[in-house]
Design an enzyme around this catalytic site. Structure first.
Site, PDB file in Angstrom:
ATOM      1  N   ASP A  76     -16.432  -7.272   2.467  1.00 11.97           N
ATOM      2  CA  ASP A  76     -15.095  -7.648   2.888  1.00 11.97           C
ATOM      3  C   ASP A  76     -14.593  -8.883   2.148  1.00 11.97           C
ATOM      4  O   ASP A  76     -14.968 -10.013   2.485  1.00 11.97           O
ATOM      5  CB  ASP A  76     -15.137  -7.913   4.405  1.00 11.97           C
ATOM      6  CG  ASP A  76     -13.799  -8.346   4.937  1.00 11.97           C
ATOM      7  OD1 ASP A  76     -13.740  -8.704   6.131  1.00 11.97           O
ATOM      8  OD2 ASP A  76     -12.825  -8.342   4.178  1.00 11.97           O
TER       9      ASP A  76
HETATM   10  C1  LIG Z   1      -6.295  -5.675   9.414  1.00 13.23           C
HETATM   11  C2  LIG Z   1      -7.452  -6.534   8.997  1.00 13.23           C
HETATM   12  N1  LIG Z   1      -6.994  -7.506   8.008  1.00 13.23           N
HETATM   13  C3  LIG Z   1      -6.579  -8.739   8.382  1.00 13.23           C
HETATM   14  O1  LIG Z   1      -6.556  -9.110   9.534  1.00 13.23           O
HETATM   15  C4  LIG Z   1      -6.258  -9.697   7.321  1.00 13.23           C
HETATM   16  C5  LIG Z   1      -5.046 -10.422   7.173  1.00 13.23           C
HETATM   17  C6  LIG Z   1      -3.843 -10.229   7.959  1.00 13.23           C
HETATM   18  C7  LIG Z   1      -3.121 -11.344   8.367  1.00 13.23           C
HETATM   19  C8  LIG Z   1      -1.930 -11.145   9.072  1.00 13.23           C
HETATM   20  C9  LIG Z   1      -1.483  -9.846   9.374  1.00 13.23           C
HETATM   21  C10 LIG Z   1      -2.245  -8.727   8.965  1.00 13.23           C
HETATM   22  C11 LIG Z   1      -3.423  -8.920   8.265  1.00 13.23           C
HETATM   23  C12 LIG Z   1      -5.081 -11.340   6.156  1.00 13.23           C
HETATM   24  S1  LIG Z   1      -6.588 -11.259   5.385  1.00 13.23           S
HETATM   25  C13 LIG Z   1      -7.161 -10.020   6.344  1.00 13.23           C
HETATM   26  N2  LIG Z   1      -8.346  -9.433   6.083  1.00 13.23           N
HETATM   27  C14 LIG Z   1      -9.385  -9.413   6.919  1.00 13.23           C
HETATM   28  O2  LIG Z   1      -9.418  -9.909   7.994  1.00 13.23           O
HETATM   29  C15 LIG Z   1     -10.536  -8.664   6.349  1.00 13.23           C
HETATM   30  N3  LIG Z   1     -11.499  -8.390   7.370  1.00 13.23           N
HETATM   31  C16 LIG Z   1     -11.157  -7.220   8.201  1.00 13.23           C
HETATM   32  C17 LIG Z   1     -12.411  -6.848   8.936  1.00 13.23           C
HETATM   33  C18 LIG Z   1     -12.171  -5.735   9.882  1.00 13.23           C
HETATM   34  C19 LIG Z   1     -11.338  -5.763  10.980  1.00 13.23           C
HETATM   35  N4  LIG Z   1     -11.422  -4.580  11.660  1.00 13.23           N
HETATM   36  C20 LIG Z   1     -12.306  -3.764  10.984  1.00 13.23           C
HETATM   37  C21 LIG Z   1     -12.727  -2.459  11.283  1.00 13.23           C
HETATM   38  C22 LIG Z   1     -13.650  -1.870  10.397  1.00 13.23           C
HETATM   39  C23 LIG Z   1     -14.138  -2.563   9.302  1.00 13.23           C
HETATM   40  C24 LIG Z   1     -13.701  -3.873   9.005  1.00 13.23           C
HETATM   41  C25 LIG Z   1     -12.792  -4.459   9.870  1.00 13.23           C
END
Ligand SMILES: CCNC(=O)c1c(-c2ccccc2)csc1NC(=O)CNCCc1c[nH]c2ccccc12
Length: 330
Positions: free
Chosen positions: A35
């Site tokens: 990730d």
């Molecule tokens: C939708 C998930 N992504 C985020 O929230 C995100 C944001 C983000 C910030 C504001 C609004 C939307 C997204 C920025 S960086 C970022 N990236 C992460 O947070 C990466 N990690 C996600 C891990 C993760 C969350 N739920 C899962 C379910 C399966 C596998 C992995 C996951």
């Protein structure tokens, strides 16, 4: 690298994949989701309820001679999709490919949200900058941060093709994983992400500017999430597209729709074009009438999130020298 494929045969070609990488934490093989959008290495732990552990590989520190408790340390992470996890911390040897990191912080989840139970993963391996690691009182480093000095080059690359097995290359670029010559954008790591300027995009032959906007290159997010103005401009080109509250986002008729390409600017010069066919994520309902778009709204702000749908089109190069992000078509 293992890719979990959705078993149902869709009316419309779509993807519901999980990019899992098999790694050994002290000889125990785990499928962790690599990730680049977070900085915690966390695993399912034995203290989870039996129902949460079903179907998962559980890391057992007691059977690892190299495990050490990081006493008094805790972690807790929440993602914008509402999922999250928390627990305690230890250190152990973590090996990916031929590279072992000793005394790597391994965060043990004693609480996880339901979405992780249903996903086929045994935990996450964060590859963003260590400045956003959530361990307290002493923040910990990512596996890549600890490993990069022993890699031939302080970089890693994500190869995540649609409907095929992928790979993460650590310390080198694999020329079999991309075509042409990679182009690079400077990375601003202030927020702890692999974040680049993303101040315009093109759809349907029109260029739209997004002053002050950025893009996060994030293998941990499945879709491409952009600011509302861009998402509206995109689906204005798709007849029958609607932003459905009940279906949780932008949907369009599966039959007869040809999605337009989306070109996003990364850094000061170059655009990356995601072919329209990669922007059909999956049928939005059982009937398969409506299809759910691979481009959805990020909510507010000026930060776009380029997730797996981006990496289905581009080899992504995460280079700590700079830092900089490189990309080349698959
Ligand atoms: C939708 C998930 N992504 C985020 O929230 C995100 C944001 C983000 C910030 C504001 C609004 C939307 C997204 C920025 S960086 C970022 N990236 C992460 O947070 C990466 N990690 C996600 C891990 C993760 C969350 N739920 C899962 C379910 C399966 C596998 C992995 C996951």
């Amino acid at each position: 690298l293992k890719k979990r494929q959705d078993t149902s045969t869709p009316a419309v070609p779509y993807q519901q994949v999980e990019y899992l990488v098999n790694i050994a934490v002290a000889g125990q093989k785990l499928n962790l989701d690599f990730d680049t959008g977070s900085a915690d290495l966390w695993v399912f732990s034995d203290s989870l309820p039996a129902s949460s552990k079903k179907g998962h590989n559980i890391y057992t520190p007691s059977s690892s001679p190299s495990y050490k408790v990081l006493s008094g340390h805790k972690w807790s992470i929440a993602y914008a999709d509402g999922s999250g996890a928390s627990g305690t911390v230890g250190t152990d040897t973590v090996t990916i490919g031929g590279t072992s990191v000793t005394n790597q912080a391994v965060e043990l989840a004693d609480r996880i949200s339901s979405s992780f139970v249903t996903d086929g993963l045994d935990g996450l391996l964060g590859l963003s900058f260590s400045s956003i690691n959530t361990v307290k009182p002493t923040q910990q480093k990512t596996w890549f941060d600890n490993a990069k000095a022993s890699l031939s080059s302080p970089l890693f690359a994500a190869y995540l093709p649609f409907n095929a097995n992928g790979a993460y290359d650590f310390g080198y670029l694999d020329s079999a994983h991309y075509s042409g010559t990679p182009v690079y954008a400077p990375v601003d790591d202030t927020n702890g992400f692999w974040e680049v300027a993303s101040t315009s995009y093109k759809v349907g032959g029109t260029t739209h500017s997004l002053p002050g906007n950025t893009g996060i290159l994030d293998t941990g997010t499945t879709l491409a999430l952009m600011v509302d103005s861009a998402v509206s401009a995109y689906y204005a080109q798709v007849s029958g597209a609607v932003n459905s509250r009940s279906l949780g986002g932008w949907v369009f008729p599966c039959k007869g729709t040809t999605l337009p390409d989306l070109s996003v600017r990364l850094g000061p010069t170059n655009y990356a074009t995601i072919p329209g066919k990669l922007l059909n994520f999956q049928p939005a309902d059982a009937s398969g009438t409506q299809c759910y778009g691979g481009l959805q709204s990020v909510g507010g702000g000026t930060m776009n999130v380029y997730g797996d749908v981006f990496f289905n089109a581009f080899y992504g190069i995460f280079d700590a020298n700079g830092p900089r992000f490189g990309f080349a078509p698959l």
